[in-house]
Design a protein around this motif. Structure first.
Motif, PDB file in Angstrom:
ATOM      1  N   GLU A   4      -1.568   4.498   1.211  1.00  0.00           N
ATOM      2  CA  GLU A   4      -2.799   4.274   2.543  1.00  0.00           C
ATOM      3  C   GLU A   4      -4.005   3.721   1.579  1.00  0.00           C
ATOM      4  OE1 GLU A   4      -1.512   9.378   3.326  1.00  0.00           O
ATOM      5  OE2 GLU A   4      -3.478   8.953   2.274  1.00  0.00           O
ATOM      6  N   GLY A   5      -4.200   3.846   0.123  1.00  0.00           N
ATOM      7  CA  GLY A   5      -5.569   2.666  -0.216  1.00  0.00           C
ATOM      8  C   GLY A   5      -5.389   1.299   0.146  1.00  0.00           C
ATOM      9  N   VAL A  59      -5.549   0.075   3.847  1.00  0.00           N
ATOM     10  CA  VAL A  59      -7.295   0.434   4.360  1.00  0.00           C
ATOM     11  C   VAL A  59      -7.385  -0.935   4.204  1.00  0.00           C
ATOM     12  CG1 VAL A  59      -9.218   1.516   5.151  1.00  0.00           C
ATOM     13  CG2 VAL A  59      -7.100   2.979   5.039  1.00  0.00           C
ATOM     14  N   ASP A  60      -7.730  -0.619   2.394  1.00  0.00           N
ATOM     15  CA  ASP A  60      -8.464  -1.993   2.037  1.00  0.00           C
ATOM     16  C   ASP A  60      -7.987  -3.539   1.980  1.00  0.00           C
ATOM     17  OD1 ASP A  60     -10.183  -2.615   0.119  1.00  0.00           O
ATOM     18  OD2 ASP A  60      -9.112  -2.467  -1.619  1.00  0.00           O
ATOM     19  N   HIS A  73     -10.345  -5.762   3.857  1.00  0.00           N
ATOM     20  CA  HIS A  73     -11.079  -7.051   3.541  1.00  0.00           C
ATOM     21  C   HIS A  73     -10.301  -8.716   4.846  1.00  0.00           C
ATOM     22  CE1 HIS A  73     -11.823  -5.507  -0.284  1.00  0.00           C
ATOM     23  NE2 HIS A  73     -12.459  -6.718  -0.076  1.00  0.00           N
ATOM     24  N   ILE A 120     -15.072  -2.120   4.966  1.00  0.00           N
ATOM     25  CA  ILE A 120     -14.044  -1.503   6.200  1.00  0.00           C
ATOM     26  C   ILE A 120     -14.766  -0.303   6.208  1.00  0.00           C
ATOM     27  CG2 ILE A 120     -12.598  -1.035   4.896  1.00  0.00           C
ATOM     28  CD1 ILE A 120     -10.518  -1.325   7.618  1.00  0.00           C
ATOM     29  N   PHE A 137      -1.732  -3.542  -0.575  1.00  0.00           N
ATOM     30  CA  PHE A 137      -2.817  -4.623  -0.229  1.00  0.00           C
ATOM     31  C   PHE A 137      -2.812  -5.449  -0.074  1.00  0.00           C
ATOM     32  CE2 PHE A 137      -6.427  -7.544  -1.900  1.00  0.00           C
ATOM     33  CZ  PHE A 137      -7.305  -6.851  -1.090  1.00  0.00           C
TER      34      PHE A 137
END
Lengths: 151, 752
Positions: B659-660, B663-664, B668, B692, B720
């Protein structure tokens, strides 16, 4: 340098610092309340969020001289045993990754629920938008706030 | 049951006490408030027995398990001990986790990088747990005088069923600690796992949510001074002079001086990269006083001459050099130079078939270029380190991804032998590659030595964001050749960057297309760069996956079908031999995400979808991103992720990582970028550097793992890169316009 008598987490603390000193550094450097984090120093990231009379404030832009007798709450004083509904929800959802921003996130969330016990998604987005999480835990934070609201 | 020779990873069985003479301080912990609460102390054993370097058993049956690697938010402090506990066969709630000291004789790879902690730690961690279990069983067998084979264990209890006897690990721990390490031990079968594969919450979770001191920046010691640095305001500049006469009189200020971080002639490792090797240092009693003095300090700077920076390579058996040109650089001219080089022949890295011929006879050629800017890591905890250097030893502590490397650099800098350096790892407020480069550790040591005092070095956000070690700026030009029947007959990528190229020549779609050419170029720069979460992949994945989407469209194919056809070719009849991916597992995540997202290429209910997949750092990730437009602004409603990282050690944390990363990645690609004018970063803090935020995060992320029994691989980086492709592809569907240049939103909204 003047003396300041501060009410922090229900206890009185007297400190002697220069009047422009931000509360962030009073807490971290002078009183070792290091749960409140330094992130940007210009009130853009929310890592330093504390409560003044229950309302979320960025402590990096709050000079000690502006506090007066108002009640200050830091993450260390949010609950006695770490069992504030927001803290419990954070554990339940296993929100943190690196964890650095989370004290600020929790303080913003707790302040939101103080004034709005049943926030909508939009209310949460609005209240939390000033807190940056580089790890990207935003979806978990939202879920945890909803859990805390329901308890 | 699988038997495994303990000769493998033998070092795991060294005891820390046996090494105590080597200058290591055991149990050193001065984060005082991290001590256990009175309730916890009441439950603690009176005595611990060290079975091996990874674990101790208490007389009450509790276990302390050491977590070897730096914790930067990837959750290894929970997942690595889980692997030990699994093979030890103990209930997780009887486990206490401690951060291991730096000791690579025992813990081998104590580095957070490349998503390798779990992948490389897996065998050694299992071995450490299994060996301890074996020795506890042996001790029980001796005590009861029964054959070892008749002994079983269950959750920290040892049974001998025949004689109906049971005892806890704590009762035989003292005997077990004296036994010889066995030559061979049994590992659990994968289907016997009860801790691995079970959602286990972060071991530091309660401390994090209650604000306990955990991070490097939280450290405090009586008499400690605060140090801050002033570095050149622009890349290409160095210190000329400074005037500290007024500043030294300011309240709370102890000293102002300049330091050279690395002495001339020092043999730097790649992790000593440092754009600003000479700094002005301000030291004082408190952070605010030092910040004020730092602002008042009068400094002057001058341009430097170009030079060659030489570094030892990762294994230390060779060197490489980087050219650092003089001059003040600008983003505008960077963009022009990149565009120019992308049209010229570059260094050929891989060639299959006859790409020139394929493009010559193509009925249609699709050609597109992609760019991305420099990025600052922006860990939420700024760079900082604690150091206390005295005449005969040095104690250092803080957030660092490469402690073993930096210990050596510190030893050289302060002139003490390695065994006199005690470098401790704290929890780290993010890493993302930034803390691989530990100049700040050496700075802290040098400052403490000069001040003859313990100090904590702290960077401001501006110091941190403008110090360099950035993700490079990148460019990639892609071409695809189609024949008259719309079959792909040639593929060409020419990629480069400032100052490094993002190219991976042997990755997909290499191996799936007969005529293939990959070229690479670089432009030297004095803006310093370093590893940034999924280096190179963090750009090239999005570029490649956007381009493949456009090619699929030109071919009239569904984007899933197109990718899967290429992967089918790479599976059954691969082109070339050096293909750096497993085409079947690659296809596996695409198939899984297609099923879970109920994929349809058409937009329904004004929801627009994009797909992407990528393989890097040994794990496979595919995703489908769903977007809607609200008031001409794209809103990410939902992301479906499919992940193949082999065995999932801790599902709740693994899901969090995916999830992280998602989002990351959206953040970016969509919002972030660092630009330069006259060598100065224009963005210096979060007012101008866009990260974000809550409102912009996807409303929902659904994560699915491929269920298999493959060796576990990492998750810090793999989720990512690919999301940038599915984001771009969904943006196209939503706006009708392809987005080639990151960040996609430079102002308030996407141009549509």
């Amino acid at each position: 340098m003047p003396d300041y008598k501060l009410n922090i987490n229900g206890e009185s603390h007297t400190i002697n610092v220069e009047e422009t000193t931000p509360m962030l550094w009073v807490l971290r450097d002078h009183l070792q309340f290091v749960g409140t984090k330094f992130g940007c120093g210009i009130a853009q990231c929310g890592a330093c969020t504390i409560h003044i009379e229950g309302v979320a404030v960025r402590s990096c832009q709050l000079p000690v001289s502006a506090v007066g007798e108002q009640k200050i709450t830091t993450i260390e004083g949010l609950s006695e045993k770490g069992d504030h509904p927001v803290q419990k929800a954070w554990i339940e959802h296993d929100v943190p990754q690196c964890g650095y921003c989370q004290a600020g996130q929790i303080m913003s969330a707790a302040s939101l629920l103080n004034s709005n016990p049943n926030p909508t998604d939009e209310d949460i987005d609005e209240a939390m938008n000033g807190n940056i999480c580089r790890c990207g835990t935003y979806t978990r934070i939202k879920a945890a706030i909803k859990t805390a609201a329901s308890n | 049951m699988s038997l495994i020779k303990t000769s493998y990873g033998r070092r795991s069985f060294l005891k820390t006490s046996a090494l105590a003479g080597g200058g290591m301080v055991i149990g050193f912990s001065w984060l005082a408030s991290c001590k256990p609460s009175p309730e916890e102390i009441a439950n603690l054993p009176k005595e611990w027995f060290e079975i091996n370097g990874f674990l101790k058993i208490g007389d009450n049956g509790m276990a302390t398990i050491m977590s070897p690697n730096p914790e930067i938010g990837q959750n290894v402090k929970t997942s690595m001990p889980m692997i030990v506990a699994e093979e030890l066969d103990i209930a997780w709630n009887n486990v206490i986790v401690e951060q291991a000291p730096l000791n690579t004789k025992i813990y081998t790879n104590q580095l957070a990088g490349g998503s390798q902690s779990i992948r490389q730690g897996w065998d050694g961690l299992r071995m450490a747990g299994a060996t301890a279990r074996h020795m506890l069983k042996q001790a029980a067998a001796q005590k009861w005088e029964v054959p070892l084979e008749e002994i079983t264990t269950e959750n920290g209890v040892i049974h001998h069923k025949k004689s109906d006897q049971s005892l806890g690990y704590g009762e035989v721990a003292s005997l077990a600690a004296t036994l010889e390490v066995p030559k061979e031990v049994a590992l659990k079968e994968l289907d016997e796992f009860s801790i691995i594969g079970t959602a286990t919450r972060n071991v530091d979770g309660e401390k994090i949510v209650t604000g306990k001191p955990l991070f490097g920046i939280d450290q405090y010691k009586e008499g400690m001074l605060i140090a801050m640095i002033v570095h050149p305001p622009a890349f290409g500049m160095k210190l000329k002079s400074f005037d500290a006469s007024e500043v030294k009189k300011m309240p709370g200020i102890k000293d102002v001086f300049s330091i050279k971080t690395y002495e001339d002639g020092f043999n730097k490792s790649m992790f000593d990269a440092d754009a600003f090797p000479e700094l002005v240092v301000v030291v004082g009693n408190s952070t605010w006083e030092v910040m004020n003095a730092k602002k008042a300090l009068k400094t002057s700077w001058e341009p430097f001459e170009g030079y060659e920076d030489v570094f030892a390579n990762f294994s230390g058996d060779g060197t490489f050099s980087k050219s650092v040109p003089a001059g003040a650089e600008n983003t505008e001219s960077h963009m022009e130079k990149m565009e120019e080089l992308s049209t010229k022949l570059a260094k050929e890295v891989r060639k299959d078939g006859d790409p020139e011929k394929a493009f010559k006879k193509a009925a249609k050629i699709i050609e597109r270029s992609y760019t991305a800017p420099f990025l600052a890591h922006n860990t939420m905890e700024p760079m900082n380190f604690y150091a206390d250097v005295t005449a005969d030893k040095a104690v250092l502590s803080g957030p660092i991804q490469t402690p073993e490397f930096m210990e050596k650099s510190v030893a050289a800098r302060i002139g003490l032998p390695l065994e006199k350096i005690d470098l401790q790892m704290t929890r780290q407020g993010g890493g993302f590659g930034r803390r691989l480069y530990g100049h700040f550790v050496v700075e802290a040591a040098a400052i403490s030595q000069k001040m003859k005092s313990p100090i904590k070095l702290v960077y401001t956000r501006e110091d941190d964001m403008t110090f360099g070690n950035y993700r490079p700026a990148y460019h990639a030009r892609y071409r695809a050749a189609l024949d008259e029947n719309n079959n792909i007959i040639g593929f060409h990528v020419r990629a480069g960057g400032i100052p490094e190229s993002p190219l991976f020549a042997n990755r997909f779609p290499a191996g799936a297309i007969d005529n293939y050419l990959a070229e690479s170029w670089e432009i030297a720069s004095n803006i310093s760069v370093g590893a940034f979460r999924a280096p190179r992949s963090n750009f090239i994945a999005g570029a490649e996956q956007s381009f493949l989407d456009e090619v699929a469209e030109a071919m009239g194919k569904d984007p899933f079908d197109f990718r899967l056809e290429l992967l089918e070719r790479a599976t059954t009849n691969p082109v070339g031999e050096k293909n750096d991916y497993d085409a079947k597992r690659y296809a596996g995540v695409l198939e899984l995400v297609r099923e879970k997202s109920n994929w349809s290429p058409e937009s329904t209910n004004n929801t627009y979808r994009g797909v992407s997949a990528y393989f890097c750092h040994n794990s496979y990730v595919a995703n489908v991103l769903e977007m809607v437009m609200e008031k001409e602004t794209p809103v990410v409603k939902k992301v479906y992720c499919a992940v193949d990282c082999g065995i999932v050690v801790n599902p709740i944390a693994a899901t969090n990582m995916v999830e992280g990363g998602t989002v990351d990645g959206i953040g970016h690609a969509m919002y972030s970028g660092l630009t330069f004018k006259d060598g100065k970063p224009i963005q210096t803090n979060f007012d101008r550097y866009r990260m974000i935020r809550h409102k912009e995060a996807p409303k929902e992320i659904e994560v699915h793992f491929v269920q298999n029994k493959e060796h576990p691989t990492g998750l810090g980086e793999p989720p990512f890169p690919p999301i940038m492709g599915s984001l771009a592809n969904a943006l196209y569907k939503a706006t009708g316009q392809r987005h080639y240049n990151q960040p996609y939103i430079t102002q308030k909204k996407v141009v549509s």
